[in-house]
Enzyme design. Structure first.
Site, PDB file in Angstrom:
ATOM      1  N   SER A  40      17.152  54.753  27.071  1.00 56.15           N
ATOM      2  CA  SER A  40      16.929  53.487  27.791  1.00 56.15           C
ATOM      3  C   SER A  40      16.788  53.720  29.290  1.00 56.15           C
ATOM      4  O   SER A  40      17.288  54.706  29.834  1.00 56.15           O
ATOM      5  CB  SER A  40      18.089  52.526  27.550  1.00 56.15           C
TER       6      SER A  40
HETATM    7  N1  SAH Z   1      21.435  54.088  23.462  1.00 53.98           N
HETATM    8  C1  SAH Z   1      20.310  55.000  23.443  1.00 53.98           C
HETATM    9  C2  SAH Z   1      18.990  54.260  23.406  1.00 53.98           C
HETATM   10  C3  SAH Z   1      18.314  54.580  22.163  1.00 53.98           C
HETATM   11  S1  SAH Z   1      16.848  53.696  21.717  1.00 53.98           S
HETATM   12  C4  SAH Z   1      20.381  55.992  24.594  1.00 53.98           C
HETATM   13  O1  SAH Z   1      21.230  55.857  25.471  1.00 53.98           O
HETATM   14  O2  SAH Z   1      19.592  56.950  24.609  1.00 53.98           O
HETATM   15  C5  SAH Z   1      17.394  52.897  20.248  1.00 53.98           C
HETATM   16  C6  SAH Z   1      17.910  53.768  19.141  1.00 53.98           C
HETATM   17  O3  SAH Z   1      18.293  52.911  18.068  1.00 53.98           O
HETATM   18  C7  SAH Z   1      16.881  54.737  18.548  1.00 53.98           C
HETATM   19  O4  SAH Z   1      17.383  56.039  18.596  1.00 53.98           O
HETATM   20  C8  SAH Z   1      16.731  54.245  17.114  1.00 53.98           C
HETATM   21  O5  SAH Z   1      16.476  55.294  16.174  1.00 53.98           O
HETATM   22  C9  SAH Z   1      18.054  53.571  16.849  1.00 53.98           C
HETATM   23  N2  SAH Z   1      18.059  52.603  15.767  1.00 53.98           N
HETATM   24  C10 SAH Z   1      17.097  51.710  15.440  1.00 53.98           C
HETATM   25  N3  SAH Z   1      17.468  50.980  14.362  1.00 53.98           N
HETATM   26  C11 SAH Z   1      18.705  51.426  14.004  1.00 53.98           C
HETATM   27  C12 SAH Z   1      19.604  51.086  12.966  1.00 53.98           C
HETATM   28  N4  SAH Z   1      19.335  50.146  12.055  1.00 53.98           N
HETATM   29  N5  SAH Z   1      20.776  51.741  12.896  1.00 53.98           N
HETATM   30  C13 SAH Z   1      21.088  52.715  13.797  1.00 53.98           C
HETATM   31  N6  SAH Z   1      20.267  53.087  14.793  1.00 53.98           N
HETATM   32  C14 SAH Z   1      19.087  52.454  14.901  1.00 53.98           C
END
Ligand code: SAH
Length: 206
Positions: free
Chosen positions: A56
């Site tokens: 993010s």
């Molecule tokens: N918090 C992260 C941002 C990641 S982007 C950081 O600091 O880097 C969002 C993430 O959510 C992605 O890695 C995606 O694979 C995950 N995601 C999407 N749907 C999900 C679900 N149902 N359960 C768990 N993770 C999920």
């Protein structure tokens, strides 16, 4: 470069909680990116981390963290581990973090990073966050870091009284940041502006 990024976020005036800026000052964001993107690590932008997912934008991490009003020893559930950077910010604030990722490879990469940086108190799980994490509930705070097409009832069930949920809600390219505060039988709902996250998707994946 890290100081410049943190100063930019401070100047923009949306973050009053200095603890968050201090935490971001301590965390090497470049360690959470693929080495070919390291030179971009201290720009205020999201970046690819593989599997079409992103780390993010730092401002977004700071805003979501501030909305959670983290206190030391809060049990925090994060849905969407991604790179692990947001989990590190929460841990720096003294939270006990439970973070769920649906991509096995991203979970494993994040786990190695967080271990090598010496983070304790971050528990990583490979699973579908639509189910929350019932075995470790209830949580003081629940953070969703992907765009939620709906708000699963289980999040409210797994939240303690007095707890907070922060969730970007919406099916389209732009979502509304919502905050829910549970008190007694009541749930208060607030809106905190527009953001753009990768979509929350169902089921585990490799
Ligand atoms: N918090 C992260 C941002 C990641 S982007 C950081 O600091 O880097 C969002 C993430 O959510 C992605 O890695 C995606 O694979 C995950 N995601 C999407 N749907 C999900 C679900 N149902 N359960 C768990 N993770 C999920």
């Amino acid at each position: 470069m890290r100081r410049n990024l943190v100063e930019k976020i401070r100047r923009e005036g949306r973050i009053q909680d200095e603890r968050i800026l201090d935490a971001m000052m301590r965390i090497p964001r470049h360690a959470f990116l693929d080495s070919s993107f390291e030179e971009y690590a201290y720009q205020d932008r999201p970046f690819p981390i593989g599997k079409e997912q992103t780390i993010s934008q730092p401002t977004t991490v700071a805003i979501q963290t501030q909305l959670l009003e983290i206190k030391k020893n809060d049990r925090v559930l994060e849905i969407g581990t991604g790179s692990g950077y947001q989990a590190a910010v929460l841990a720096e604030l003294g939270a006990r973090v439970y973070t769920v990722e649906r991509f096995k490879s991203l979970k494993e990469t994040a786990e190695k990073k967080l271990r090598s940086l010496g983070y304790k108190g971050i528990n990583l799980f490979y699973g579908d966050g639509f189910a929350g994490l019932p075995a470790y509930a209830p949580f003081h705070k629940i953070l969703i870091t992907a765009a939620a097409p709906e708000i699963p009832e289980v999040f409210f069930e797994q939240l303690r009284d007095g707890g907070i949920i922060v969730i970007p809600y919406g099916k389209g390219a732009v979502q509304q940041m919502k905050r829910f505060i549970k008190s007694g039988g009541d749930i208060a709902e607030e809106h905190h502006g527009s953001f753009s996250f990768v979509p929350m998707q169902r089921n585990k994946a490799d």
